[in-house]
Design an enzyme around this catalytic site. Sequence first.
Site, short mmCIF file in Angstrom:
data_model
loop_
_atom_site.label_atom_id
_atom_site.label_comp_id
_atom_site.label_asym_id
_atom_site.label_seq_id
_atom_site.Cartn_x
_atom_site.Cartn_y
_atom_site.Cartn_z
N LYS A 157 0.83 -1.21 0.00
CA LYS A 157 0.00 0.00 0.00
C LYS A 157 0.86 1.26 0.00
CE LYS A 157 -4.15 -1.84 2.19
NZ LYS A 157 -5.23 -1.53 3.15
N GLU A 287 -8.18 2.44 8.20
CA GLU A 287 -7.80 3.83 7.96
C GLU A 287 -8.97 4.73 8.36
OE1 GLU A 287 -6.92 4.15 3.78
OE2 GLU A 287 -9.02 4.30 3.21
N ARG A 291 -13.52 12.83 5.84
CA ARG A 291 -14.46 13.55 4.97
C ARG A 291 -15.82 12.87 5.06
NH1 ARG A 291 -14.98 9.49 1.29
NH2 ARG A 291 -13.11 8.30 0.81
#
Lengths: 502, 502, 188, 188
Positions: A157, A287, A291
Amino acid sequence: MLKKVLIANRGEIALRIVRALHDLGMESVAIYSEADSLSRHVRYADEAYCVGPAEASESYLNVARILEIAAASGADAIHPGYGFLAENADFAEACEEAGLTFIGPSPSSIRLLGNKNAARSLAESVGVPVVPGSGPLESFDAAPKLALEIGYPIAIKATAGGGGRGIRFVDREEDLSRALSLAAREAKNAFGDGTLYLEAQMEDVRHIEVQIIGDNFGNVIPLGERECSIQRRHQKIIEETPSMVVGPRLRRTLNRAAVRVARAAGYRSAGTVEFLLDEEGRYYFLEVNARLQVEHPVTEMTTGVDLVRDQLLIGGGSPLSYDEGDLSPRGWAIECRIVAEDPANNFLPSVGRVVFSREPAGPGVRVESCLHDGLEVTPYYDSLLAKVTAWGADREDARARMIRALHEFQVVGVATNIPYLLEILELRDFIDGQLDTGFLDKHKIVGETEEQEQIYRDAAAIAAILTFAGGNSSVTSSPREKESRRASAWRQKAMGRWPKSI
Amino acid sequence: MLKKVLIANRGEIALRIVRALHDLGMESVAIYSEADSLSRHVRYADEAYCVGPAEASESYLNVARILEIAAASGADAIHPGYGFLAENADFAEACEEAGLTFIGPSPSSIRLLGNKNAARSLAESVGVPVVPGSGPLESFDAAPKLALEIGYPIAIKATAGGGGRGIRFVDREEDLSRALSLAAREAKNAFGDGTLYLEAQMEDVRHIEVQIIGDNFGNVIPLGERECSIQRRHQKIIEETPSMVVGPRLRRTLNRAAVRVARAAGYRSAGTVEFLLDEEGRYYFLEVNARLQVEHPVTEMTTGVDLVRDQLLIGGGSPLSYDEGDLSPRGWAIECRIVAEDPANNFLPSVGRVVFSREPAGPGVRVESCLHDGLEVTPYYDSLLAKVTAWGADREDARARMIRALHEFQVVGVATNIPYLLEILELRDFIDGQLDTGFLDKHKIVGETEEQEQIYRDAAAIAAILTFAGGNSSVTSSPREKESRRASAWRQKAMGRWPKSI
Amino acid sequence: METESDGAMAQKHLIEIDGVPINAELEVQQDGDSRVRLAPDMDWQTVELLHIRAGLHVVMVDNVPIELYIERNASSIEVTIGSRKYQIRSGLTRLTDRGSTKSSNMVDGLAIVRASMTGAVLEIRVGLGEQVEAGEVLVVVESMKMNNELRAPVAGVVKRIVEGLDSQLEEGEEVVAILPTETPQESS
Amino acid sequence: METESDGAMAQKHLIEIDGVPINAELEVQQDGDSRVRLAPDMDWQTVELLHIRAGLHVVMVDNVPIELYIERNASSIEVTIGSRKYQIRSGLTRLTDRGSTKSSNMVDGLAIVRASMTGAVLEIRVGLGEQVEAGEVLVVVESMKMNNELRAPVAGVVKRIVEGLDSQLEEGEEVVAILPTETPQESS
C-alpha cells in the site's frame, strides 16, 4: 452561522450539499467546469461560476481559481464534498488563510490521517488493533523479510494512498520485488509520494466502518456502523447499516474504538473510521476517511441525522445539537451506487448522452442523483451517476424495496451497473448476509433469467413491428384518437373488448 | 398471504399501491379508463386492463366490469385506494361474494360508519364527546327549534356525506329553510339519500385526527394524531404530524377515544377517526373515514410504518406485526397536496397537457405523484397531481425542507397551487403553529414579492431576447460548441472570463 | 470588458412582455460572452442561454442560474419560470385592446355568462324570466370534483339558461344570458 | 375475435433482432385491436403501442405493459427496455458476418490491440520488440478514474506500441500491434 457556502464539487454530492444549504436557509455557490454547465448542481444553486476547462486539474482541483470565486461571490465557507480536494490538507489550509471556513476537519487532522502509516500508529497508540503490517519501507531490501513475518498473501500500500487506491497484492515472494517497483512508481505518479508499506491481505473479512461526527468543542460521537463488504476491485458498490454480524456489544466496542482514534486526531466534522472484521469477531483498524462518504445516506436513513447539515452547522461554530444517547437508530438501510459502467462489457466506463432517465421514488426510497435527460457522461470524472438508498423495518424489507427501486430506475443512452446490482441483491448469500470483501470474486453473477430475457426480446420485436407499420394510425395512435375510437368500439360491444388470452 | 391484487383506482394512490405490492413480492393488476392509458400506475403495474370510458361512472365506479377483470386476471384481492369505491359497502360486499378479499374494513363497518348519524351515536355510546348536533331530521319542521338549541352558525350535513362534501352553513334562522331544501336535493343527487342533520359550526377549532389500524384478530392500535386544519373549502391541503397543541396526555386521550370508536365498529384495516379540538383543549368526534387517507404518508414518515403494506398483510390474514408500544415516532412530517388548480384564477381547475414536470427529491423528502411529461390533465377526475411529504427533526426543519422541495417542483403546462402553498408555509401564524380550520379565510395570501417577480420577469425577457436572436450561435449554443469556444477564450485570457458584476 | 461598447455591435430589441414593452439591447462581445440591458438606463448584465432539452433551458444572468421552459407559438413565445408564465412578443407590435375579451360578454344587449371550464351542470339556481342581483349565484358547475359557482355580472332578468342537470359544458360555452335592468357597466 | 383470421388481413414482417431473424405477422382487427405472432407456430398476442413522449413508449402485450424507449437510426431502430438494448432491422436483410469486427483486428498479419474506450495511457508494461504471452497485460488505460488493462490477444512480438504516458487515446485507436509467433487463432 454561515451565510453563503461555495461547493467545490460536482455531480450528485454537489446537489446534495445545495439541498442542505437550502434547508438551512444558507446561500449556495456552485462551480462548474466547461463540461458541466448544464448540470443539476448548477441549476439548483443560487449562483454558479465557471471554474475552468473540463480536466479536473484545471477546474475542480484548481485551488487558486476556486478561492478567487469564493472571494468574488462573497462566500464565507467552502464544502469540498468527497473526492477532489476533500482530503487535501493544503487546500484546507489555503481556505483558512483566505479567511474561509473549510467544512471538514482541521488541516492538521487531514494531514495526520492522510498518512496511512501515521494513522496506523495513532490507532495503536490508543489501543486499537491494526491490520498486521510494516511501517513505511525505507528501502526494498527489508521487504522480503517483513513480508514473511506478516505472511503471504500480502498487500503493498502507498502511505499517501487510501480509499482502495494504489494497492497491489502479492501471493508469492518471487513476485514481491517487481511489484514493489511498480507500486512505488504508481504511488509517486498518483500521490506525489512513493513511500510504501506492507499489510496482511486478510481474507474472509468484512469491511465495517463507523461514522463519527465531532464539533469544535471536543464533542465526538459515533453514529454506528456500516457494512461495506460488497466491493468490486476495492470500490464499494453496496453498503448497509446496521451490519448483520454486529451486535450491541461489538457495536459499542467499535464505536468506542472509532471515537478514541478520532479524539487522538483532534477530529471535527463528519468522518469515518474503517475496520476489517474477521470471522471470529476480531476487528482491525484500516484507515480514517477524513471527509463525508458516499455511503453516508444509510446512516442518515436509520438515525434521522442529516450529516451534511451538521457539517455546515459545526462549520459555522455551533456545537453538536445531539448526543450519542439521543440517537435511536430505526430499521435497516441499504445503498446502491449507480455507475456508468457496463457490466456486460467488463465494466468498461460508458460515456455518451443520457437520452432518457427516470429515478425511483415512493415510500422508503431516497435518491441522490445528477442524472437528467440530455446529460453528457464524459470520461473526465468518476462514473458515479446516482445513489439509491432503501429503508425498511428490517433488512429483508430494505432489500425488497431496493429491488423495486432499481426496477423503476431507467437510464437510456449509457450503460449502467443496475442489472449487476439486481443480481447481487438476489443472491442467496447476499440474502443470508454471508458477506465478505471477496464476495464478488466468489460469486458468479449470472445473466438475467432466460425467461425474462425472452419476454423483453419479444416485446422489443413487437414494438419494432408496430413502429415499422407505424403509418397505420390504428396501430400506433395518440391516446386522444384512441379514446374516441375505443369509446365507440366499447359501446358497440356493450361490455367492451376482451383480449382472448384471459 | 395474497398473491395478486387488483387496484381499483388511478393516479398517485394507484402507483403507491403498486409499489407496496412490489415491495411485498405480490403481483399488481392495474385498471385504467380510456383517458388514463398512459398513466404511470398502468406502466408500473404487472398487468393492466382497460376498464371503460373516461367517465368515472363507466370506469373506476363500474363494479361489474372491475369484478370481471379481477376474475379474468386471477387476482385474489382488490385494493380500492381512496375515493371512488373505497367507502362503498356494496362494493366491499360484492368483492366478498365474488371470493375476493376487499382490502379495507368489513362491509358492515363501512355501512355503519358511512351513516354519519350512526357514527355519532356510536361515539357517544363509548363515551366520546361529539360535536353538538341533532339526530337525522325526520321533517324540516323541527329544524328551527333544533338549530336554536345548538346555536347559530349551524352546519347542515348529509347523513350519507362525509369528507367535507355536502355541507351547507347557515348563519341566521331566516336562511334555514331554503338551505335545507337545497341541501336535501344536493344530498339526494350526490349520495342517493337526502337525509340531513344539524351540527354546530364550531369556530376557532383545529381538525385533529387519529390514524388507527386493526387486524382480523381484534387488535386495533392508534398511530398518533395528524393536524389537518389548513383547509380550503373543507378540503385539506396541508397536513402534519404531530400537532403542536397535542401533548402526551391529550395524545393518549385521543388515541384511546379513537380506538374505542374503532372497536365499537368492529374495525379492521387502516382508518381515521376525526375530531375537532377547541381552544380549551376539548375534543369532539366528527366522523370516521373508513379507508386509507390522502395524508397517510406523514404518519408513515414519523413512525416508520407502511400503512399500505400493513393493509395488504392484514387483508391476507396476517395479524398486526407490531403493537402500540413498539412505535416510537421520530421528528416531524408535513404533507402538501399539489393540485391542478390555479390560485391566480380563483382556483379554477386547470386542464391541459403537462409538457414538463420535475419532482423534488433528496434527504427527508418523499413524493407520491402521477405526473409525467405528456400527462393530459382531464376534467374527469379530481385535481390531485402529487403529494409532497417533508420530514425533519422538528417542525421548523420539516417546514424548511418542504419549502425547498416545493421550489424544486416544476410543472409546466397546467397551473398548480404550488405558489399558494409556498405562501402559506411562510406566514407568521403558520410558522408559529397558530392554526385553525378558518386559517385560510383569516389570512390574506399575498402574491409573490415584487422583487422576486421582477427577477423572474427580467429573466424571461432576457431568455426571450436570446431566443429571438437565436440564429446567432454565439448567443445560444450547445454545451459542446460552447466548451471548445470557452476553453480557448479561457486560455487566451489566462485566468478566464470574469463577469463585471462581481 | 471594462468599457461599455468595446467595439462590439449592439442589437436593439423591442419586445413586449405580458403586454408591457421593453426597449432592450443585446451585445455580443469579442470573447463570445453576451450582455443585455433591459432599458437604456439600466446596467448591462452578462447573460447566457443554455439549452438542456426540448423546451428546458437555463438562463444565466450575472452568474445567477434561472431554469425556465420556453414554448414557441406562432406569434410569440411563452416562458415558464417555476409556476409563473410570461407571454413575450418580438418587434413593434402594439398593445392589444385589453378590454376586448370582457366586452364580448355583451351580445345584443344581453350579458352572457360563459362556462369558465369544462364540466357538468350540478345545480341551476334560477329560472327563466327570474330577476337576479349582480353577484348572485346562477348555476353551479362541477369540474374535477369541485363546485364552481357562476355568478350574475349585472342585475337583470334571465333571458336564456342552460337546460338539464348533469349536462356537459365546454369552456366558453354560454350558460346564462341576462337582460340588464340598467345600462350595463363593466362590473369589477 | 374467436376465430383466427376473422376477415382481417395479416401483414408479414421479416425483422432481425440483434442479428436473429424473426418471421412475424401483424393483423389489425376490425375493432381496431392489433395482434402479432412472432413465428407461424406461436400464439397470437393482442398488442398495442402507446406513445408517451419523444422516444418513450409502452407496449401492451396481452395486458402486460412494458415500458420501452425507441430510437430510430438510419437503417434500424434501437429499443431499450430497462437496461437491455436491442437493435432491430426491418426487411430481408441478411445476417451480417459476426466475425468481421473481430477479424479486422488482424491487419497485414499483425494483431492490433485497440483502445476500447476514450482515456489516458497510465502504464506501458512492455517494450518494442519484446516477446509477450497471450493474455499478458500490455498497457493500462485510465478512464473515469478506473484502470483498464489491455491484454495481448495472441502470443508474439510487439511491433508497434503507443508512446508516452498520459497520452490521450480515442476509442478504437491502435495501441499495440503484435506479430504472432504462430498462426493466429481466434482467442476466446
